[in-house]
Scaffold this motif. Structure first.
Motif, PDB file in Angstrom:
ATOM      1  N   TYR A  16       0.845  -1.206   0.000  1.00 15.37           N
ATOM      2  CA  TYR A  16       0.000   0.000   0.000  1.00 15.37           C
ATOM      3  C   TYR A  16       0.876   1.250   0.000  1.00 15.37           C
ATOM      4  O   TYR A  16       0.660   2.175  -0.780  1.00 15.37           O
ATOM      5  CB  TYR A  16      -0.904  -0.038   1.229  1.00 15.37           C
ATOM      6  CG  TYR A  16      -1.941   1.054   1.299  1.00 15.37           C
ATOM      7  CD1 TYR A  16      -3.159   0.924   0.641  1.00 15.37           C
ATOM      8  CD2 TYR A  16      -1.721   2.203   2.045  1.00 15.37           C
ATOM      9  CE1 TYR A  16      -4.128   1.908   0.721  1.00 15.37           C
ATOM     10  CE2 TYR A  16      -2.680   3.189   2.129  1.00 15.37           C
ATOM     11  CZ  TYR A  16      -3.884   3.045   1.470  1.00 15.37           C
ATOM     12  OH  TYR A  16      -4.830   4.024   1.551  1.00 15.37           O
ATOM     13  N   PHE A  17       1.889   1.254   0.861  1.00 18.11           N
ATOM     14  CA  PHE A  17       2.772   2.412   0.924  1.00 18.11           C
ATOM     15  C   PHE A  17       3.649   2.529  -0.321  1.00 18.11           C
ATOM     16  O   PHE A  17       4.015   3.642  -0.705  1.00 18.11           O
ATOM     17  CB  PHE A  17       3.609   2.401   2.207  1.00 18.11           C
ATOM     18  CG  PHE A  17       2.829   2.870   3.404  1.00 18.11           C
ATOM     19  CD1 PHE A  17       2.486   4.205   3.551  1.00 18.11           C
ATOM     20  CD2 PHE A  17       2.428   1.977   4.375  1.00 18.11           C
ATOM     21  CE1 PHE A  17       1.758   4.654   4.637  1.00 18.11           C
ATOM     22  CE2 PHE A  17       1.693   2.410   5.473  1.00 18.11           C
ATOM     23  CZ  PHE A  17       1.346   3.746   5.603  1.00 18.11           C
ATOM     24  N   LYS A  18       3.967   1.422  -0.962  1.00 16.76           N
ATOM     25  CA  LYS A  18       4.731   1.487  -2.222  1.00 16.76           C
ATOM     26  C   LYS A  18       3.942   2.242  -3.281  1.00 16.76           C
ATOM     27  O   LYS A  18       4.512   2.998  -4.062  1.00 16.76           O
ATOM     28  CB  LYS A  18       5.058   0.084  -2.730  1.00 16.76           C
ATOM     29  CG  LYS A  18       6.204  -0.579  -2.027  1.00 16.76           C
ATOM     30  CD  LYS A  18       6.442  -1.965  -2.611  1.00 16.76           C
ATOM     31  CE  LYS A  18       7.300  -2.795  -1.706  1.00 16.76           C
ATOM     32  NZ  LYS A  18       7.400  -4.190  -2.160  1.00 16.76           N
ATOM     33  N   VAL A  19       2.637   2.023  -3.305  1.00 19.78           N
ATOM     34  CA  VAL A  19       1.788   2.734  -4.272  1.00 19.78           C
ATOM     35  C   VAL A  19       1.870   4.238  -4.020  1.00 19.78           C
ATOM     36  O   VAL A  19       1.911   5.029  -4.952  1.00 19.78           O
ATOM     37  CB  VAL A  19       0.324   2.238  -4.191  1.00 19.78           C
ATOM     38  CG1 VAL A  19      -0.608   3.116  -5.010  1.00 19.78           C
ATOM     39  CG2 VAL A  19       0.229   0.789  -4.636  1.00 19.78           C
ATOM     40  N   LEU A  20       1.941   4.628  -2.771  1.00 21.23           N
ATOM     41  CA  LEU A  20       1.983   6.048  -2.414  1.00 21.23           C
ATOM     42  C   LEU A  20       3.384   6.644  -2.494  1.00 21.23           C
ATOM     43  O   LEU A  20       3.550   7.853  -2.340  1.00 21.23           O
ATOM     44  CB  LEU A  20       1.439   6.240  -0.992  1.00 21.23           C
ATOM     45  CG  LEU A  20      -0.001   5.802  -0.784  1.00 21.23           C
ATOM     46  CD1 LEU A  20      -0.387   5.971   0.676  1.00 21.23           C
ATOM     47  CD2 LEU A  20      -0.945   6.562  -1.693  1.00 21.23           C
ATOM     48  N   ALA A  21       4.374   5.822  -2.741  1.00 23.22           N
ATOM     49  CA  ALA A  21       5.767   6.283  -2.747  1.00 23.22           C
ATOM     50  C   ALA A  21       6.165   6.958  -4.052  1.00 23.22           C
ATOM     51  O   ALA A  21       7.316   7.361  -4.204  1.00 23.22           O
ATOM     52  CB  ALA A  21       6.711   5.110  -2.455  1.00 23.22           C
ATOM     53  N   GLU A  22       5.243   7.124  -4.968  1.00 22.55           N
ATOM     54  CA  GLU A  22       5.527   7.739  -6.268  1.00 22.55           C
ATOM     55  C   GLU A  22       4.889   9.133  -6.306  1.00 22.55           C
ATOM     56  O   GLU A  22       3.659   9.247  -6.234  1.00 22.55           O
ATOM     57  CB  GLU A  22       4.967   6.846  -7.382  1.00 22.55           C
ATOM     58  CG  GLU A  22       4.921   7.468  -8.753  1.00 22.55           C
ATOM     59  CD  GLU A  22       6.267   7.938  -9.249  1.00 22.55           C
ATOM     60  OE1 GLU A  22       6.349   9.117  -9.652  1.00 22.55           O
ATOM     61  OE2 GLU A  22       7.224   7.144  -9.231  1.00 22.55           O
ATOM     62  N   PRO A  23       5.682  10.198  -6.403  1.00 22.59           N
ATOM     63  CA  PRO A  23       5.127  11.562  -6.397  1.00 22.59           C
ATOM     64  C   PRO A  23       4.071  11.807  -7.483  1.00 22.59           C
ATOM     65  O   PRO A  23       3.090  12.510  -7.232  1.00 22.59           O
ATOM     66  CB  PRO A  23       6.353  12.453  -6.616  1.00 22.59           C
ATOM     67  CG  PRO A  23       7.504  11.639  -6.119  1.00 22.59           C
ATOM     68  CD  PRO A  23       7.142  10.206  -6.429  1.00 22.59           C
ATOM     69  N   SER A  24       4.241  11.225  -8.653  1.00 19.64           N
ATOM     70  CA  SER A  24       3.255  11.427  -9.719  1.00 19.64           C
ATOM     71  C   SER A  24       1.903  10.839  -9.341  1.00 19.64           C
ATOM     72  O   SER A  24       0.855  11.407  -9.656  1.00 19.64           O
ATOM     73  CB  SER A  24       3.741  10.807 -11.033  1.00 19.64           C
ATOM     74  OG  SER A  24       4.897  11.470 -11.479  1.00 19.64           O
ATOM     75  N   ARG A  25       1.909   9.703  -8.647  1.00 19.09           N
ATOM     76  CA  ARG A  25       0.640   9.123  -8.207  1.00 19.09           C
ATOM     77  C   ARG A  25      -0.024  10.024  -7.170  1.00 19.09           C
ATOM     78  O   ARG A  25      -1.244  10.172  -7.151  1.00 19.09           O
ATOM     79  CB  ARG A  25       0.849   7.711  -7.665  1.00 19.09           C
ATOM     80  CG  ARG A  25       1.016   6.695  -8.784  1.00 19.09           C
ATOM     81  CD  ARG A  25       0.829   5.278  -8.299  1.00 19.09           C
ATOM     82  NE  ARG A  25       2.001   4.712  -7.687  1.00 19.09           N
ATOM     83  CZ  ARG A  25       2.990   4.110  -8.339  1.00 19.09           C
ATOM     84  NH1 ARG A  25       2.952   4.012  -9.654  1.00 19.09           N
ATOM     85  NH2 ARG A  25       4.011   3.604  -7.693  1.00 19.09           N
ATOM     86  N   LEU A  26       0.773  10.632  -6.311  1.00 23.36           N
ATOM     87  CA  LEU A  26       0.222  11.571  -5.338  1.00 23.36           C
ATOM     88  C   LEU A  26      -0.388  12.780  -6.041  1.00 23.36           C
ATOM     89  O   LEU A  26      -1.434  13.289  -5.622  1.00 23.36           O
ATOM     90  CB  LEU A  26       1.290  11.999  -4.334  1.00 23.36           C
ATOM     91  CG  LEU A  26       1.824  10.888  -3.422  1.00 23.36           C
ATOM     92  CD1 LEU A  26       2.985  11.397  -2.571  1.00 23.36           C
ATOM     93  CD2 LEU A  26       0.727  10.316  -2.547  1.00 23.36           C
ATOM     94  N   GLN A  27       0.246  13.234  -7.122  1.00 24.87           N
ATOM     95  CA  GLN A  27      -0.316  14.328  -7.917  1.00 24.87           C
ATOM     96  C   GLN A  27      -1.674  13.932  -8.491  1.00 24.87           C
ATOM     97  O   GLN A  27      -2.614  14.728  -8.473  1.00 24.87           O
ATOM     98  CB  GLN A  27       0.612  14.698  -9.078  1.00 24.87           C
ATOM     99  CG  GLN A  27       1.789  15.541  -8.702  1.00 24.87           C
ATOM    100  CD  GLN A  27       2.575  15.903  -9.946  1.00 24.87           C
ATOM    101  OE1 GLN A  27       3.401  15.112 -10.400  1.00 24.87           O
ATOM    102  NE2 GLN A  27       2.311  17.063 -10.502  1.00 24.87           N
ATOM    103  N   VAL A  28      -1.766  12.713  -9.001  1.00 29.27           N
ATOM    104  CA  VAL A  28      -3.031  12.227  -9.565  1.00 29.27           C
ATOM    105  C   VAL A  28      -4.093  12.179  -8.473  1.00 29.27           C
ATOM    106  O   VAL A  28      -5.237  12.611  -8.684  1.00 29.27           O
ATOM    107  CB  VAL A  28      -2.848  10.847 -10.243  1.00 29.27           C
ATOM    108  CG1 VAL A  28      -4.186  10.234 -10.616  1.00 29.27           C
ATOM    109  CG2 VAL A  28      -1.942  10.968 -11.468  1.00 29.27           C
ATOM    110  N   LEU A  29      -3.743  11.671  -7.306  1.00 26.05           N
ATOM    111  CA  LEU A  29      -4.703  11.630  -6.194  1.00 26.05           C
ATOM    112  C   LEU A  29      -5.164  13.035  -5.821  1.00 26.05           C
ATOM    113  O   LEU A  29      -6.360  13.258  -5.594  1.00 26.05           O
ATOM    114  CB  LEU A  29      -4.092  10.925  -4.980  1.00 26.05           C
ATOM    115  CG  LEU A  29      -3.895   9.418  -5.112  1.00 26.05           C
ATOM    116  CD1 LEU A  29      -3.072   8.885  -3.948  1.00 26.05           C
ATOM    117  CD2 LEU A  29      -5.230   8.703  -5.199  1.00 26.05           C
TER     118      LEU A  29
END
Length: 114
Positions: A16-29
């Motif tokens: 779960y935290f690996k998914v959140l470890a990508e800044p671009s994914r955080l931008q999408v969220l």
């Protein structure tokens, strides 16, 4: 005695935290925080490329953080797990606190040389 989480559970937490470890994914969220958006709207909000956004949306959907809503030829995405934002807020608050503490320590150290 408090029971420790199983190795299997810890592996899921780490994933779960690996998914959140990508800044671009955080931008999408963050782009989806205000509500449903299609890929073009997410691209406009984030400045990321189409292939990049699509890849991250797929990863976020597989992790259960976003869900897809096809409407005609357009697919809209929305947050599936709203607990993600309080979690991110908690992390941001802690990082802010740590940076303030570090800044104060550097200021005190610098004052010793003044």
């Amino acid at each position: 005695m408090i029971e420790s989480p199983s190795s299997e559970l810890l592996m899921h937490v780490a994933d779960y935290f690996k998914v959140l470890a990508e800044p671009s994914r955080l931008q999408v969220l963050c782009a989806l925080k205000q509500g449903r958006r299609n890929v073009s709207e997410i691209i406009q909000h984030t400045g990321l490329g189409q292939a990049n956004v699509s890849k991250h949306l797929k990863t976020l959907a597989q992790a259960g953080l976003v869900r897809r809503h096809p409407q005609g030829v357009t697919v809209y995405y929305e947050i599936a797990d709203p607990t993600i934002f309080p979690l991110c807020d908690l992390v941001c608050q802690r990082l802010r606190q740590r940076l303030e503490e570090q800044s104060q320590a550097v200021s005190q150290w610098a004052n010793n040389f003044s």
